[in-house]
Design a protein around this motif. Structure first.
Motif, PDB file in Angstrom:
ATOM      1  N   PHE A  72       0.864  -1.277  -0.020  1.00  0.00           N
ATOM      2  CA  PHE A  72       0.095   0.081  -0.005  1.00  0.00           C
ATOM      3  C   PHE A  72       0.855   1.150   0.014  1.00  0.00           C
ATOM      4  CE2 PHE A  72      -1.391   3.422   2.943  1.00  0.00           C
ATOM      5  CZ  PHE A  72      -2.463   3.721   2.218  1.00  0.00           C
ATOM      6  N   GLY A  73       1.807   1.308   0.681  1.00  0.00           N
ATOM      7  CA  GLY A  73       2.806   2.583   0.946  1.00  0.00           C
ATOM      8  C   GLY A  73       3.710   2.822  -0.102  1.00  0.00           C
ATOM      9  N   ALA A  74       4.861   3.083   0.130  1.00  0.00           N
ATOM     10  CA  ALA A  74       5.772   3.395  -0.733  1.00  0.00           C
ATOM     11  C   ALA A  74       6.119   2.372  -1.744  1.00  0.00           C
ATOM     12  CB  ALA A  74       7.217   4.223  -0.009  1.00  0.00           C
ATOM     13  N   SER A  75       6.213   1.213  -1.095  1.00  0.00           N
ATOM     14  CA  SER A  75       6.617  -0.014  -2.001  1.00  0.00           C
ATOM     15  C   SER A  75       5.779  -0.003  -3.219  1.00  0.00           C
ATOM     16  CB  SER A  75       6.504  -1.363  -1.112  1.00  0.00           C
ATOM     17  OG  SER A  75       7.477  -1.168   0.055  1.00  0.00           O
ATOM     18  N   GLY A  76       4.416   0.275  -3.137  1.00  0.00           N
ATOM     19  CA  GLY A  76       3.590   0.172  -4.219  1.00  0.00           C
ATOM     20  C   GLY A  76       3.303   1.497  -5.006  1.00  0.00           C
ATOM     21  N   ARG A  77       4.328   2.430  -4.637  1.00  0.00           N
ATOM     22  CA  ARG A  77       3.849   3.873  -5.440  1.00  0.00           C
ATOM     23  C   ARG A  77       5.108   4.555  -5.980  1.00  0.00           C
ATOM     24  NH1 ARG A  77      -0.541   6.698  -1.648  1.00  0.00           N
ATOM     25  NH2 ARG A  77      -1.250   5.032  -0.199  1.00  0.00           N
ATOM     26  N   ASN A  78       6.323   3.832  -5.562  1.00  0.00           N
ATOM     27  CA  ASN A  78       7.544   4.553  -6.017  1.00  0.00           C
ATOM     28  C   ASN A  78       7.896   4.417  -7.568  1.00  0.00           C
ATOM     29  OD1 ASN A  78       9.565   2.313  -6.681  1.00  0.00           O
ATOM     30  ND2 ASN A  78       8.270   1.567  -4.762  1.00  0.00           N
ATOM     31  N   GLY A  79       8.995   5.235  -8.017  1.00  0.00           N
ATOM     32  CA  GLY A  79       9.459   5.170  -9.198  1.00  0.00           C
ATOM     33  C   GLY A  79       9.796   4.117  -9.961  1.00  0.00           C
ATOM     34  N   GLY A  80      10.083   2.793  -9.128  1.00  0.00           N
ATOM     35  CA  GLY A  80      10.235   1.628  -9.734  1.00  0.00           C
ATOM     36  C   GLY A  80      11.804   1.511  -9.937  1.00  0.00           C
ATOM     37  N   GLN A  81      12.450   2.359  -9.707  1.00  0.00           N
ATOM     38  CA  GLN A  81      14.341   2.326  -9.901  1.00  0.00           C
ATOM     39  C   GLN A  81      15.102   1.511  -8.983  1.00  0.00           C
ATOM     40  OE1 GLN A  81      15.934   6.121 -10.912  1.00  0.00           O
ATOM     41  NE2 GLN A  81      14.337   6.763 -12.248  1.00  0.00           N
ATOM     42  N   LEU A  82      15.803   0.554  -9.373  1.00  0.00           N
ATOM     43  CA  LEU A  82      16.424  -0.256  -8.592  1.00  0.00           C
ATOM     44  C   LEU A  82      17.827   0.156  -8.652  1.00  0.00           C
ATOM     45  CD1 LEU A  82      16.683  -2.873  -6.925  1.00  0.00           C
ATOM     46  CD2 LEU A  82      16.566  -4.388  -9.208  1.00  0.00           C
ATOM     47  N   GLY A  83      18.562   0.693  -7.667  1.00  0.00           N
ATOM     48  CA  GLY A  83      19.713   1.436  -8.056  1.00  0.00           C
ATOM     49  C   GLY A  83      20.729   0.633  -7.196  1.00  0.00           C
ATOM     50  N   THR A  84      22.002   0.746  -7.929  1.00  0.00           N
ATOM     51  CA  THR A  84      23.246   0.181  -7.374  1.00  0.00           C
ATOM     52  C   THR A  84      23.749   0.745  -5.863  1.00  0.00           C
ATOM     53  OG1 THR A  84      24.603   1.156  -8.913  1.00  0.00           O
ATOM     54  CG2 THR A  84      23.709  -1.102  -9.460  1.00  0.00           C
ATOM     55  N   GLY A  85      24.659   0.259  -5.277  1.00  0.00           N
ATOM     56  CA  GLY A  85      25.107   0.962  -4.150  1.00  0.00           C
ATOM     57  C   GLY A  85      24.226   1.241  -3.171  1.00  0.00           C
ATOM     58  N   GLN A  86      24.698   2.460  -2.504  1.00  0.00           N
ATOM     59  CA  GLN A  86      23.652   2.889  -1.263  1.00  0.00           C
ATOM     60  C   GLN A  86      22.907   4.206  -1.736  1.00  0.00           C
ATOM     61  OE1 GLN A  86      22.985   1.125   1.240  1.00  0.00           O
ATOM     62  NE2 GLN A  86      24.298  -0.419   0.970  1.00  0.00           N
ATOM     63  N   ARG A  87      22.373   4.853  -1.058  1.00  0.00           N
ATOM     64  CA  ARG A  87      21.902   6.206  -1.438  1.00  0.00           C
ATOM     65  C   ARG A  87      22.703   7.198  -1.314  1.00  0.00           C
ATOM     66  NH1 ARG A  87      20.557  10.606  -2.450  1.00  0.00           N
ATOM     67  NH2 ARG A  87      18.436  11.791  -2.336  1.00  0.00           N
TER      68      ARG A  87
END
Length: 434
Positions: A72-87
């Protein structure tokens, strides 16, 4: 203000393109009465679902409580980008924690990406996983920084998946008049985030996890055995995992002092048809180098999914589409006449350092949250790390928990207005190009 219900109706996903195109999953019944478990997981996003799945696969009895719907939350609404490394970039991490710890965190970031890819393959999750995320620059200084960072990763960490893009090369990836160049990370990826969450939920259910939706937790009684209470029942467990991210509320003050919810917004245009070549001729995701990041990609049915526009109150704006159109018109003035079919907001969570906050908030309660826009891989990995820690292998979790954390100044009462001032200043710098 209870963010679980401030902008959304109970028991319903937002009216997003993700919800409209998701693979349906049968609703899970709310918790009623008393249950017992080895582990009670609170939160049905990537963190909680991954933790529950890995614990169940290790033979633990797991009950997962979700206040709304899984994903329901950010997991189902985000931009869908799977980035490498850390933030945070690796050179900054080295200054913060030292090269040895930073190197460990780099490899854990790579593990997070591979974990998502492996889970999708193992459980046959249809979430349209595709390779490639580009980072773009709008001025020469940002471009030099991106190219220098690519060279740094190659030299220091042997990471050879990044392609540097000058202006011409970037235009072949993303023909925006705003961008001067960038980098393309072929090891990163993008996906349908809600379908990934629903796939994790199905895998967890099949592994034996008992999932209850519509079961908001309002109190946790700590002790040798922890009692987790909802309006209609309670779970008594040996261990508890907090995977609430932006919806933690007042469940744990230690986490609330270091993790703050903020809102972000996305639109989905009408299908672009032949106009796709004027926006993203290569089907990769894009994020730019602004402080208030714009991020976008194509949907599998040819729409532009564009995220951007800052908002510092907890209520969503009345016209989300108009808010997101402003930055979208800067990046793609050629889409001034395009129709927006979907517009939605979501609540994520950030930390002061933009690195996740993971902690043992009690001897038998673990928490992970504050992914700061890098949660597709990091949150999924955090769930696995917490599961491993409860099983007896805490090295990975402890490495993440050792990252120095900071409390937001002013405490819960003042953190939002203070952040508003800071974010407004940086947003102004973006607009002025300084």
């Amino acid at each position: 203000m209870n963010l679980l219900y401030a902008n959304d109706r109970r028991g319903q996903y937002p009216q997003s393109w993700y919800a409209a195109t998701a693979t349906p999953l049968e609703r899970f019944e709310p918790l009623r009465g008393a249950q017992t478990a080895d582990v009670c997981v609170i939160g049905g996003g990537y963190t909680g679902l991954s933790a529950a799945l890995h614990l169940a696969q290790a033979g633990r009895k797991v009950v997962l409580l979700e206040a709304q719907r899984v994903g329901f939350g950010a997991s189902g609404r985000n931009g869908g980008q799977l980035g490498t490394g850390q933030r945070v970039e690796q050179d900054a991490l080295e200054k913060l924690v030292g090269q040895t710890h930073a190197t460990q965190l780099w490899h854990m970031g790579l593990e997070a990406v591979q974990l998502v890819k492996d889970l999708i393959a193992k459980h046959d999750i249809d979430c349209h996983l595709k390779p490639g995320v580009a980072w773009t620059a709008s001025d020469k200084s940002d471009l030099n920084n991106l190219h220098d960072y690519a060279a740094f990763l190659q030299k220091r960490y042997g990471y050879d998946q990044i392609e540097t893009l000058d202006h011409a090369a970037l235009q072949s990836v993303c023909p925006s008049p705003d961008y001067t160049g960038g980098i393309l990370d072929r090891g990163a990826a993008h996906l349908h985030p809600l379908n990934f969450a629903l796939g994790l939920a199905q895998a967890a259910r099949d592994a034996g996890v008992v999932i209850h939706e519509g079961s908001a937790v309002h109190h946790i009684d700590q002790g040798t055995r922890v009692k987790v209470a909802t309006d209609a029942g309670h779970v008594t467990a040996d261990h508890v995992i907090l995977g609430c991210n932006g919806y933690m509320g007042g469940l744990n003050r230690k986490v609330a002092a270091r993790v703050m919810p903020i809102n972000n917004f996305i639109v989905a245009t009408e299908p672009l048809g032949e106009r796709v070549k004027d926006v993203l001729p290569r089907d990769v995701a894009v994020a730019d180098s602004r402080f208030v990041v714009n991020y976008f990609r194509l949907s599998h049915d040819g729409r532009l999914l564009f995220g951007g526009g800052e908002s510092y109150g907890y209520k969503f704006p009345k016209d989300i589409a108009a808010k997101v159109r402003k930055p979208m018109s800067v990046i793609f003035p050629q889409l001034a006449d395009v129709k927006v079919d979907y517009a939605w907001g979501g609540t994520l969570a950030i930390t002061m350092r933009r690195l996740p906050y993971m902690a043992r908030v009690a001897p038998n309660i673990l928490s992970a949250s504050g992914y700061s826009g890098h949660g597709v891989g990091t949150a999924t990995h955090a769930g696995k790390l917490m599961a491993q820690a409860l099983i007896g292998d805490g090295d990975g979790f402890d490495a993440m928990a050792a990252i120095p954390s900071q409390r937001f100044p002013g405490g819960p009462a003042m953190r939002t207005p203070l952040l508003t001032l800071a974010m407004s200043w940086y947003a102004l710098r973006d607009r002025l190009g300084v």
